[in-house]
Design a protein around this motif. Sequence first.
Motif, PDB file in Angstrom:
ATOM      1  N   PHE A  27       0.815  -1.215   0.000  1.00  0.00           N
ATOM      2  CA  PHE A  27       0.000   0.000   0.000  1.00  0.00           C
ATOM      3  C   PHE A  27       0.847   1.263   0.000  1.00  0.00           C
ATOM      4  O   PHE A  27       0.436   2.286  -0.492  1.00  0.00           O
ATOM      5  CB  PHE A  27      -1.000   0.004   1.174  1.00  0.00           C
ATOM      6  CG  PHE A  27      -0.477   0.599   2.446  1.00  0.00           C
ATOM      7  CD1 PHE A  27      -0.791   1.901   2.785  1.00  0.00           C
ATOM      8  CD2 PHE A  27       0.332  -0.130   3.295  1.00  0.00           C
ATOM      9  CE1 PHE A  27      -0.320   2.464   3.956  1.00  0.00           C
ATOM     10  CE2 PHE A  27       0.809   0.426   4.454  1.00  0.00           C
ATOM     11  CZ  PHE A  27       0.484   1.723   4.781  1.00  0.00           C
ATOM     12  N   GLY A  30       2.635   1.079  15.080  1.00  0.00           N
ATOM     13  CA  GLY A  30       2.451   1.993  13.948  1.00  0.00           C
ATOM     14  C   GLY A  30       3.164   3.318  14.172  1.00  0.00           C
ATOM     15  O   GLY A  30       2.541   4.317  14.509  1.00  0.00           O
ATOM     16  N   ASN A  87       3.371  10.671  17.540  1.00  0.00           N
ATOM     17  CA  ASN A  87       3.188  10.261  18.943  1.00  0.00           C
ATOM     18  C   ASN A  87       4.529  10.234  19.685  1.00  0.00           C
ATOM     19  O   ASN A  87       4.593  10.592  20.866  1.00  0.00           O
ATOM     20  CB  ASN A  87       2.530   8.877  19.030  1.00  0.00           C
ATOM     21  CG  ASN A  87       1.126   8.879  18.458  1.00  0.00           C
ATOM     22  OD1 ASN A  87       0.442   9.898  18.493  1.00  0.00           O
ATOM     23  ND2 ASN A  87       0.695   7.743  17.924  1.00  0.00           N
TER      24      ASN A  87
HETATM   25  C1  LIG Z   1      -3.124   5.119  11.598  1.00  0.00           C
HETATM   26  S1  LIG Z   1      -1.437   5.101  11.042  1.00  0.00           S
HETATM   27  C2  LIG Z   1      -0.709   5.890  12.473  1.00  0.00           C
HETATM   28  C3  LIG Z   1       0.735   6.067  12.418  1.00  0.00           C
HETATM   29  C4  LIG Z   1       1.433   6.871  13.517  1.00  0.00           C
HETATM   30  N1  LIG Z   1       1.118   6.478  14.849  1.00  0.00           N
HETATM   31  C5  LIG Z   1       1.315   8.354  13.278  1.00  0.00           C
HETATM   32  O1  LIG Z   1       0.913   9.077  14.195  1.00  0.00           O
HETATM   33  O2  LIG Z   1       1.646   8.764  12.189  1.00  0.00           O
HETATM   34  C6  LIG Z   1      -1.087   3.346  11.197  1.00  0.00           C
HETATM   35  C7  LIG Z   1       0.350   2.935  11.023  1.00  0.00           C
HETATM   36  O3  LIG Z   1       0.475   1.526  11.231  1.00  0.00           O
HETATM   37  C8  LIG Z   1       1.375   0.997  10.269  1.00  0.00           C
HETATM   38  N2  LIG Z   1       1.091  -0.437  10.098  1.00  0.00           N
HETATM   39  C9  LIG Z   1       0.198  -0.999   9.259  1.00  0.00           C
HETATM   40  N3  LIG Z   1       0.188  -2.337   9.423  1.00  0.00           N
HETATM   41  C10 LIG Z   1       1.082  -2.615  10.397  1.00  0.00           C
HETATM   42  C11 LIG Z   1       1.523  -3.843  10.993  1.00  0.00           C
HETATM   43  N4  LIG Z   1       1.004  -5.016  10.640  1.00  0.00           N
HETATM   44  N5  LIG Z   1       2.459  -3.774  11.964  1.00  0.00           N
HETATM   45  C12 LIG Z   1       2.997  -2.570  12.322  1.00  0.00           C
HETATM   46  N6  LIG Z   1       2.623  -1.389  11.772  1.00  0.00           N
HETATM   47  C13 LIG Z   1       1.679  -1.415  10.831  1.00  0.00           C
HETATM   48  C14 LIG Z   1       1.097   1.829   9.049  1.00  0.00           C
HETATM   49  O4  LIG Z   1       2.141   1.745   8.113  1.00  0.00           O
HETATM   50  C15 LIG Z   1       0.939   3.223   9.655  1.00  0.00           C
HETATM   51  O5  LIG Z   1       2.161   3.854   9.802  1.00  0.00           O
END
Ligand SMILES: C[S@@+](CC[C@H](N)C(=O)[O-])C[C@H]1O[C@@H](n2cnc3c(N)ncnc32)[C@H](O)[C@@H]1O
Length: 228
Positions: free
Chosen positions: A5, A66, A72
Amino acid sequence: MPENFMQHDLQLRITNDGSHTLFVPSLSEHYHSVYGAIQESRHVFIETGFRKISQKYQNINILEVGFGTGLNALLTLLSKEDSKIHYDAVEAFPLDELITEQLNYSSQIDSQNAYEYFTKLHQSAWNEETEIVPGFFLKKISRRIETIALPQSNFHLVYFDAFAPDKQPDIWQIDVFKIIFDSMRSGGILTTYTSKGLVKETLKSAGFILERLPGPPGKRHMLRATKP
Ligand SMILES: C[S@@+](CC[C@H](N)C(=O)[O-])C[C@H]1O[C@@H](n2cnc3c(N)ncnc32)[C@H](O)[C@@H]1O
């Protein structure tokens, strides 16, 4: 969630409090609340999570699910005062520097250190611990949370900041919450921005005690889960 993605064009968007977020077209999902990215992060993770834990402990181990934009982590670092923090951030799809350097968080946050700290958070190496400022140790882990071996009974605080359950159901499963539960200390807390029924049931089944609390603007409720 599509494996690739991040290959799709992420779009920089301004949220209602003036701070940036990223929009993922392939998921039709934002990284943060469109009502305010900084506002949401402060409410859900700093005020409801970090403030509560830092009243009790001075040495705090944090797990973020994430890392994304690093917002954060930046707000935690700026809130840390005398605490000593080990901050482990798991991220399956690390953002390119060409994206993170466009984010306006340091100009939206009232701190003269924000730019320097934000840059250091992003420039630190992956998969090794770096002392960003005295007493704040960051380890960014480029893995999927589902595949990781976490230390047992280690974390005081967990920021669960994955994409929404309807966009990324695989990450809101009992197996993931059990791994996280086991990695937390007794009395440790996990905060997350959603209060969806299925998420509540899954967290309870993993062993957590739940509080449904007021959410940030635009969201009626959020969850704080405590490991008994
Ligand atoms: C809602 S975003 C929030 C990101 C971050 N906390 C911020 O404030 O920018 C979700 C994040 O989770 C990551 N993510 C998606 N699938 C994941 C997985 N299986 N394990 C770890 N991180 C993942 C995405 O790439 C993205 O950076």
